[in-house]
Design an enzyme around this catalytic site. Structure first.
Site, mmCIF file in Angstrom:
data_model
loop_
_atom_site.group_PDB
_atom_site.id
_atom_site.type_symbol
_atom_site.label_atom_id
_atom_site.label_comp_id
_atom_site.label_asym_id
_atom_site.label_seq_id
_atom_site.Cartn_x
_atom_site.Cartn_y
_atom_site.Cartn_z
ATOM 1 N N CYS A 189 0.838 -1.201 0.000
ATOM 2 C CA CYS A 189 0.000 0.000 0.000
ATOM 3 C C CYS A 189 0.873 1.251 0.000
ATOM 4 O O CYS A 189 2.035 1.223 0.419
ATOM 5 C CB CYS A 189 -0.991 0.008 1.160
ATOM 6 S SG CYS A 189 -0.283 0.224 2.797
ATOM 7 N N PRO A 240 3.393 -2.473 3.614
ATOM 8 C CA PRO A 240 2.868 -1.099 3.601
ATOM 9 C C PRO A 240 3.997 -0.103 3.365
ATOM 10 O O PRO A 240 5.085 -0.230 3.930
ATOM 11 C CB PRO A 240 2.269 -0.932 4.997
ATOM 12 C CG PRO A 240 2.026 -2.330 5.464
ATOM 13 C CD PRO A 240 3.146 -3.142 4.880
ATOM 14 N N HIS A 241 3.703 0.925 2.550
ATOM 15 C CA HIS A 241 4.762 1.855 2.153
ATOM 16 C C HIS A 241 4.302 3.292 2.328
ATOM 17 O O HIS A 241 3.324 3.571 3.005
ATOM 18 C CB HIS A 241 5.191 1.566 0.714
ATOM 19 C CG HIS A 241 6.667 1.372 0.544
ATOM 20 N ND1 HIS A 241 7.536 2.421 0.375
ATOM 21 C CD2 HIS A 241 7.433 0.263 0.542
ATOM 22 C CE1 HIS A 241 8.769 1.955 0.252
ATOM 23 N NE2 HIS A 241 8.732 0.637 0.351
ATOM 24 N N ASP A 242 4.986 4.183 1.677
ATOM 25 C CA ASP A 242 5.009 5.633 1.868
ATOM 26 C C ASP A 242 3.757 6.238 2.506
ATOM 27 O O ASP A 242 2.656 6.129 1.971
ATOM 28 C CB ASP A 242 5.197 6.325 0.511
ATOM 29 C CG ASP A 242 6.454 5.883 -0.201
ATOM 30 O OD1 ASP A 242 7.222 6.751 -0.625
ATOM 31 O OD2 ASP A 242 6.670 4.660 -0.365
ATOM 32 N N SER A 260 1.667 5.857 4.867
ATOM 33 C CA SER A 260 0.442 5.152 5.246
ATOM 34 C C SER A 260 0.314 5.198 6.768
ATOM 35 O O SER A 260 1.313 5.057 7.479
ATOM 36 C CB SER A 260 0.477 3.710 4.752
ATOM 37 O OG SER A 260 0.465 3.664 3.332
#
Length: 517
Positions: A276, A299-301, A303
């Protein structure tokens, strides 16, 4: 006083000597080590170290029944087929000659997609409204799609239990894009290789495989379902991805961050099991991620407020089981099992702060158990980190890491290891991912037992506080050295920590001088 505790602590260590740290490959060469500081050892007040056991989010409401209750069937939707070009949800996949050419080649003409618009459509109804060469029922409840399927803004697609398997054709270039609401409940979606009459199993990174992407402003719910063989090494095409639009399109469209739930489902042979980007309040609960290629859960940047709980992640082939990276903040990672992954079990990375990592079981990974990279102000509580190939818990360039009631045992190197590293000469974008070569931690309670070289070591800390830590014999006595700078204060440390049962603060003289200025 417990004689066993005194004997073991006196025989072992609190810190590795400079020679041990210099030879550790995590530090690079000895040139990268900081100049040695003089440290003081004092008793610290116990009261500030007290933390109540963290309260976890209530998971009882995340059920299949709750997902079904969210589905609005009141307004029937419509289905159309039209060209992919000049469609906002598809711009990512037709931009540039290379990406457009992928679908021209697969469809043998100007590429088209199936669009669900205006309201609610379930998959069985969708199949009735589309020519069979594009979407057909090949057996009872089994559907083969040879075009991309797009859920338009304001529309809902429901893939329910009557769908035994939705097969997205690799040869036809099929994939799913959600720009509205998508529900996959008690079903299965498979990336399908028609030539093999079976799943499009991974062969090479850049080979197209079907995928699912949900854009900004969307809701995605996957419950009690199985998704297999999605994704490849191309932007937004990683597997199951939840992503805000690009900054320019976000300004133009005014969409909120996407959200949704993935619960009680299974993901197998995915390029990324879950990815994400700029996603808020997403829940990944009770699901299994096995034998995926690069990451299990990623999960990424930027979030925020994610819940990653009660999942089992294992067999990741290239990198980590669970990783949150680049400003993934204010999230909960708890009661997961992450094991037998190629690198670390759980990673907190690139300025991800204010996260709770609690009561996870992390074992048998081929690198560290839990790794914290350039991410300060995180709490690790009650994790069981056992039999990982390298360090149990490793901190790099991170301060105010609080380690409470963790068990780190039987790991190949150090139970808890903190160090600094200058990343300036790497390919890291320093503007995007800044860092400070500083490390500090608080270790309260728990047990560090039977690790390969030592229970705990730290390189040039800003400060370390220890209280009620049970540190037991390493498996390799030669890996411990209680000499060097801190060796001069050994008796004071053991006297405070063991005999007096006080908290110990190990602090560089420089930091104390700075406080007085």
């Amino acid at each position: 006083m417990n004689g066993r505790g005194v004997t073991l602590l006196a025989a072992l260590l609190l810190f590795a000597s400079p020679s041990v740290l210099a030879n550790n490959p995590e530090n690079g060469s000895t040139k990268e080590l900081r100049e040695a500081h003089t440290y003081t050892v004092t008793s610290a007040p116990i009261e500030p170290l007290h933390l109540e056991e963290p309260k976890l989010p209530d998971l009882s409401g995340y059920t299949v029944e709750a997902v079904n209750a969210k589905i609005d069937r009141s307004k029937p939707g419509s289905v159309t087929i039209r060209r992919m070009v000049q469609q906002d949800p598809l711009k990512q996949f037709i931009g540039g000659d290379n990406r457009l050419a992928e679908w021209v080649r697969r469809q043998r003409g100007m590429p088209q997609a199936i669009f669900v618009e205006g309201g609610y459509v379930n998959l069985a109804d969708l199949a009735k409204k589309v020519p069979k060469q594009y979407l057909s029922e090949t057996a009872e409840g089994v559907y083969l799609a040879r075009l991309p399927i797009v859920v338009a803004h304001g529309a809902t697609l429901h893939i329910d239990g009557k769908t035994r398997d939705l097969r997205l054709s690799q040869e036809g270039g099929s994939f799913l894009v959600n720009d509205g609401k998508l529900f996959v409940v008690d079903s299965r979606i498979t990336a399908w290789r028609e030539a093999d009459n079976g799943p499009a199993t991974f062969r090479k990174p850049r080979e197209f495989r079907p995928f699912l992407l949900s854009w900004g402003g969307t809701e995605t719910y996957i419950a009690g379902s199985v998704i297999t063989s999605f994704g490849y090494d191309e932007s937004k095409s990683y597997g199951v991805s939840i992503s805000q639009y690009t900054p320019n399109m976000t300004k133009q469209m005014g969409r909120e961050e996407p959200t949704g739930w993935i619960i009680d489902s299974e993901f197998i042979d995915m390029w990324y099991g879950f990815y994400c980007y700029e996603t808020d309040d997403f829940v990944v609960k009770g699901s299994t991620y096995r034998d995926n290629i690069v990451y299990g859960i990623d999960p990424h940047d930027r979030s925020h407020r994610l819940i990653i709980a009660e999942n089992t992640v294992h067999g990741t082939k290239k990198k980590h089981g669970i990783i949150v990276s680049r400003e993934v903040n204010d999230s909960w990672i708890f009661n997961n099992k992450s094991y037998d992954n190629q690198l670390s079990g759980i990673v907190i990375d690139r300025n991800s702060v204010n996260n709770l990592v609690a009561w996870n079981e992390v074992h048998g990974n081929r690198s560290d158990g839990i790794t914290i990279y350039e991410s300060s102000n995180n709490l690790l509580w009650g994790n069981r980190v056992i039999d990982n190939a390298r360090h149990g818990i490793r901190l790099r360039n991170s301060v105010n890491i609080r380690l409470y009631e963790n068990l780190s045992a039987g790991n190949g190197l150090i139970g808890v290891y903190g160090h600094t590293k200058d990343l300036s000469d790497t390919d890291r974008d320093i503007d995007l991912d800044p860092f400070d070569t500083k490390v500090s931690m608080i270790v309260v309670g728990g047990q560090l037992a039977g690790n390969g070289s030592s229970p705990l070591a730290i390189d040039s800390p800003l400060s370390v506080e220890l209280y009620r830590v049970d540190m037991l014999m390493p498996s390799k006595a030669s890996g411990i050295s209680f000499s060097g700078i801190l060796g001069e204060r050994q008796e004071e440390i053991l006297d405070l920590l063991v005999r007096q049962r006080k908290a110990v603060l190990i602090d560089p003289v420089e930091s104390q001088a700075e406080l007085q200025d």
